[in-house]
Design an enzyme around this catalytic site. Structure first.
Site, PDB file in Angstrom:
ATOM      1  N   GLU A  18      51.458  40.091  42.050  1.00  0.00           N
ATOM      2  CA  GLU A  18      50.247  40.331  41.251  1.00  0.00           C
ATOM      3  C   GLU A  18      49.068  40.665  42.158  1.00  0.00           C
ATOM      4  OE1 GLU A  18      48.748  40.831  38.654  1.00  0.00           O
ATOM      5  OE2 GLU A  18      49.806  40.087  36.892  1.00  0.00           O
ATOM      6  N   ARG A 101      45.912  27.617  36.714  1.00  0.00           N
ATOM      7  CA  ARG A 101      45.843  28.438  37.924  1.00  0.00           C
ATOM      8  C   ARG A 101      45.059  29.703  37.612  1.00  0.00           C
ATOM      9  NH1 ARG A 101      48.911  33.009  37.407  1.00  0.00           N
ATOM     10  NH2 ARG A 101      50.860  32.979  36.218  1.00  0.00           N
ATOM     11  N   ASN A 103      44.545  33.918  37.548  1.00  0.00           N
ATOM     12  CA  ASN A 103      45.391  35.064  37.221  1.00  0.00           C
ATOM     13  C   ASN A 103      44.635  36.358  37.550  1.00  0.00           C
ATOM     14  OD1 ASN A 103      48.108  35.655  36.286  1.00  0.00           O
ATOM     15  ND2 ASN A 103      47.151  36.688  34.548  1.00  0.00           N
ATOM     16  N   ASN A 148      44.570  38.988  31.273  1.00  0.00           N
ATOM     17  CA  ASN A 148      45.037  40.146  32.025  1.00  0.00           C
ATOM     18  C   ASN A 148      44.178  41.361  31.721  1.00  0.00           C
ATOM     19  OD1 ASN A 148      47.269  39.938  33.883  1.00  0.00           O
ATOM     20  ND2 ASN A 148      48.521  39.211  32.173  1.00  0.00           N
ATOM     21  N   ASP A 198      49.937  43.919  30.790  1.00  0.00           N
ATOM     22  CA  ASP A 198      49.655  43.135  31.983  1.00  0.00           C
ATOM     23  C   ASP A 198      48.416  43.730  32.649  1.00  0.00           C
ATOM     24  OD1 ASP A 198      49.907  41.472  34.375  1.00  0.00           O
ATOM     25  OD2 ASP A 198      51.957  41.127  33.728  1.00  0.00           O
TER      26      ASP A 198
END
Length: 291
Positions: A18, A101, A103, A148, A198
């Site tokens: 990512e 977390r 992203n 995202n 995404d």
């Protein structure tokens, strides 16, 4: 699309690749294997991919200046020295919440950073989207499951983001001077027939390029939301695109093998690798983040 226009840029197979970002100062692409806490670096002209263990989950990076990067991790925003690799926490974000977390993230043209957090098990509604600019942190949107597709129009007047679990890319008017949203978000693109939205990046013409997780395509949307192109990739789980090169005229796309069965993984040997897409795009180099 001719197959030779998509090639493997890095053989390193990330469990969850990512956050690709290109640094024109060093002619280097950076990205992350989130769940394994790895920062990866690929300098053009060199064959090897360098890996650095960060000791915690991390997902995105932005350039501060010629000497420093800002790295987004599960505990917040960290300043990393380019030369020594030393990291120092700059702004804590959900640092005491072990269940979440970081992203997706992207720098607005004014230098503000939008970024998202999420549950480590993608728990429903556990994440948020934040804005950070010149030391100030604000929560923009709460109750997000998988943030995202954070990206911005070239003039900074439009912001995009998505909740992958919901299946919609949202569009919201933005203050070009601060990167703060103005008004309510509206649906820009929604309900793909297959796969999920995404990561995204917006080119100089305002076209939004999105990695379609689960579908194995890199898709492009015109500024009015019309789907104008679909580029097949050799993996089912592409995760995020980034422009790269001194003229930002090519695309890199990360991918992942997380969640694949053993049989599916064997059938997909390139899963987790990072790809070069040799399209004649009019990309944009990322602005520096103002901390």
């Amino acid at each position: 699309m001719p197959a030779d226009l998509v090639s493997v840029l890095s053989e390193h197979a990330c469990e969850l690749g990512e956050g690709p970002s290109y640094d024109p100062v060093s002619d280097t692409l950076y990205w992350f294997d989130i769940v394994n806490g790895l920062l990866l670096e690929k300098r053009f002209g060199e064959d090897r991919t360098m890996t650095t263990q960060l000791g915690q989950m991390a997902s995105a990076q932005a350039t501060i200046d010629g000497e420093r990067h800002l790295i987004l991790t599960e505990t917040g925003l960290h300043v990393r020295d380019r030369t020594t690799g030393g990291m120092a926490l700059h702004t804590p974000v959900e640092a005491t919440n072990a269940a979440t977390r970081s992203n997706d993230a992207r720098v607005h043209p004014c230098g503000a950073l939008w970024f998202g957090t999420m549950g480590k098990q993608a728990e429903a509604g556990a994440g948020r989207v934040y804005w950070f600019f010149r030391g100030e942190l604000r929560e923009l949107y709460a109750g997000v499951s998988i943030p995202n597709s954070i990206a911005f129009s070239p003039d900074g007047t439009i912001a995009y983001y998505a909740d992958t679990a919901v299946g919609r890319i949202m569009r919201v008017a933005c203050d070009a001077r601060t990167g703060l949203p103005e008004g309510e978000p509206k649906v820009f693109a929604g309900s793909p027939s297959t796969g999920s939205f995404d990561g995204s990046v917006v080119d100089a013409d305002g076209t939004l390029w999105n990695a379609r997780w689960g579908e194995g395509n890199l898709v492009a949307y015109a500024p009015d939301g019309e789907l104008v192109r679909s580029v097949p990739l050799p993996v089912s789980q592409p995760s995020c695109p980034a422009f790269l090169g001194k003229h930002a005229d090519r695309l890199a796309v990360t991918s992942a093998w997380i969640g694949l069965s053993d049989d599916a993984h064997r059938a997909e040997p390139d899963a987790g690798r990072t790809f070069l897409v040799d399209l004649p795009v009019k990309g944009r180099l990322e602005p520096d983040v103002l901390i």
